[in-house]
Design a protein around this motif. Structure first.
Motif, PDB file in Angstrom:
ATOM      1  N   PRO A 215       0.804  -1.242   0.000  1.00  5.75           N
ATOM      2  CA  PRO A 215       0.000   0.000   0.000  1.00  5.75           C
ATOM      3  C   PRO A 215       0.828   1.278   0.000  1.00  5.75           C
ATOM      4  CG  PRO A 215      -0.919  -1.585   1.551  1.00  5.75           C
ATOM      5  CD  PRO A 215       0.389  -2.163   1.065  1.00  5.75           C
ATOM      6  N   PRO A 250      -7.991  -2.445   8.649  1.00  9.02           N
ATOM      7  CA  PRO A 250      -7.500  -3.342   7.588  1.00  9.02           C
ATOM      8  C   PRO A 250      -7.428  -4.803   7.988  1.00  9.02           C
ATOM      9  CG  PRO A 250      -5.699  -2.100   8.550  1.00  9.02           C
ATOM     10  CD  PRO A 250      -6.953  -1.553   9.166  1.00  9.02           C
ATOM     11  N   LYS A 254      -6.024  -4.668  14.070  1.00 12.53           N
ATOM     12  CA  LYS A 254      -5.119  -3.676  13.492  1.00 12.53           C
ATOM     13  C   LYS A 254      -5.700  -2.275  13.638  1.00 12.53           C
ATOM     14  CE  LYS A 254      -2.952  -6.740  10.100  1.00 12.53           C
ATOM     15  NZ  LYS A 254      -2.608  -6.928   8.663  1.00 12.53           N
ATOM     16  N   TYR A 281      -5.472  -2.834   0.897  1.00 14.77           N
ATOM     17  CA  TYR A 281      -5.857  -3.543   2.113  1.00 14.77           C
ATOM     18  C   TYR A 281      -6.912  -4.606   1.801  1.00 14.77           C
ATOM     19  CZ  TYR A 281      -3.470   0.274   4.507  1.00 14.77           C
ATOM     20  OH  TYR A 281      -2.532   1.169   4.932  1.00 14.77           O
ATOM     21  N   ASN A 282      -6.981  -5.577   2.691  1.00 19.28           N
ATOM     22  CA  ASN A 282      -7.896  -6.690   2.514  1.00 19.28           C
ATOM     23  C   ASN A 282      -9.352  -6.198   2.493  1.00 19.28           C
ATOM     24  OD1 ASN A 282      -8.449  -9.412   2.187  1.00 19.28           O
ATOM     25  ND2 ASN A 282      -8.601  -9.792   4.389  1.00 19.28           N
ATOM     26  N   GLN A 284     -10.754  -3.956   0.827  1.00 18.34           N
ATOM     27  CA  GLN A 284     -10.824  -2.500   0.925  1.00 18.34           C
ATOM     28  C   GLN A 284     -12.032  -1.921   0.192  1.00 18.34           C
ATOM     29  OE1 GLN A 284      -7.172  -0.369   0.217  1.00 18.34           O
ATOM     30  NE2 GLN A 284      -8.229   1.499  -0.426  1.00 18.34           N
TER      31      GLN A 284
END
Length: 362
Positions: A215, A250, A254, A281-282, A284
């Motif tokens: 990222p 994320p 976190k 990001y996962n 996102q």
């Protein structure tokens, strides 16, 4: 402080060091990498040796790479190297000038033509592949899947690794992009959710992979989302919220981050939105649209960096080689991201230390 390579299974053998790492040698004695200036990667272009070996595709995990270093198989400029975090100065655009070799176990002077692999040979071409990922295909390669109520069952869903392996088997012998002299596994540049379709890139060039997927490099990606509610377009208010940034977590546990995106309603298609982001990001895109009150129904990635997926020339489920021009464009994107990070004073590849507990499959 770093810990023993086997610290999880043998906690009694742990021994903390200051700038070194304790690893077990092949006779089960504790061997410590000596404290030295080279133990830390201070330059923005330095990569720890154990990570470089994986990023360049020579091992599938850092644990395997660490074992090869521990066993004395990795030689640098004619000298065996036991230092997991020996700094390798390299970027996607600037390969290392050191000669790094992988030698057979317990052979100090093997026949270089027979068994020694020179890992830094510039004659070894990397593989670059574009896939049109279909729905229902995994970007992971777990052999098991969890089931409700507990337990696991064999995961028989198709995954992208098998699809790319079939493409290589069918095309490598007849293509100038063949990689037979390296037998490396192309890795996806980032991932797509199992039900997300579209453009997915693969390469054996681990450094370029990192620079395009992380990222912090802010590589552009464009997704086409079909919203769950198709009764109206995405409102100007929601478009403004996405442009200003929304806060999301994320991952579990976190810290929250603010992510932004440029959203555009697709003309003539109510409830269809193109969203450009520069993160990675996962989930996102799913989170961003949900946070502005318009959860999505389906998601398709249509662009990555300078590359555009043309469905008429690359049908769903098919792969193709990238052209020389496309490869050069990706390296240029990575170079711009790297230069931007250096200008901000951020460390691009370097790490002060590597915890061997963190040497997990990547």
């Amino acid at each position: 402080a770093a810990k023993s390579l086997h610290s999880r299974s043998k906690p009694h053998s742990n021994r903390e060091t200051t700038n070194g790492v304790v690893i077990p040698d092949s006779s089960n004695r504790q061997t410590r990498m000596e404290d030295s200036p080279s133990a830390n990667c201070a330059s923005t272009n330095d990569i720890p040796l154990v990570r470089w070996l994986v990023w360049m595709g020579h091992f599938s995990s850092r644990r395997q790479a660490a074992k090869a270093i521990q066993d004395g198989r990795v030689w640098i400029n004619g000298t065996v190297c036991h230092n997991l975090i020996h700094p390798v100065a390299a970027t996607a655009a600037l390969p290392t000038k050191e000669t790094i070799e992988l030698r057979p176990l317990n052979q100090d002077s093997p026949d270089p033509n027979a068994t020694t692999r020179v890992l830094t040979s510039h004659t070894m071409d990397h593989v670059y592949i574009m896939m049109h990922k279909p729905p229902g295909m995994l970007c992971g390669r777990n052999d098991q899947r969890q089931v409700s109520g507990g337990g696991t069952i064999p995961d028989e869903r198709p995954n992208v690794y098998h699809a790319v392996a079939q493409f290589l088997q069918a095309h490598s012998s007849s293509s100038s992009n063949s990689n037979n002299n390296r037998m490396l596994q192309p890795m996806p540049i980032g991932r797509l959710d199992v039900d997300t379709t579209g453009l997915l890139l693969f390469t054996t060039h681990g450094i370029l992979n990192h620079e395009l997927a992380h990222p912090q490099y802010k590589v552009s990606k464009v997704y086409r989302a079909v919203l769950r509610d198709t009764t109206g377009p995405l409102s100007d208010e929601a478009i403004g919220q996405l442009a200003q940034g929304v806060s999301m977590a994320p991952g579990k546990g976190k810290a929250r981050v603010v992510v932004q995106g440029k959203a555009t309603n697709v003309k003539g298609q109510v409830g269809m939105v193109d969203l450009e982001i520069t993160g990675g990001y996962n989930h996102q895109v799913k989170h961003m649209l949900r946070l502005v009150g318009r959860p999505l129904q389906t998601l398709h990635r249509k662009e990555f960096a300078t590359l555009v997926l043309h469905e008429e020339s690359l049908p769903v489920g098919h792969c193709r080689w990238l052209t020389t021009e496309e490869i050069q464009q990706l390296h240029q994107v990575a170079a711009r991201g790297r230069a931007n990070q250096v200008s901000l004073g951020n460390v691009v590849h370097g790490e002060e230390s590597i915890s061997v507990d963190a040497l997990e499959a990547t």
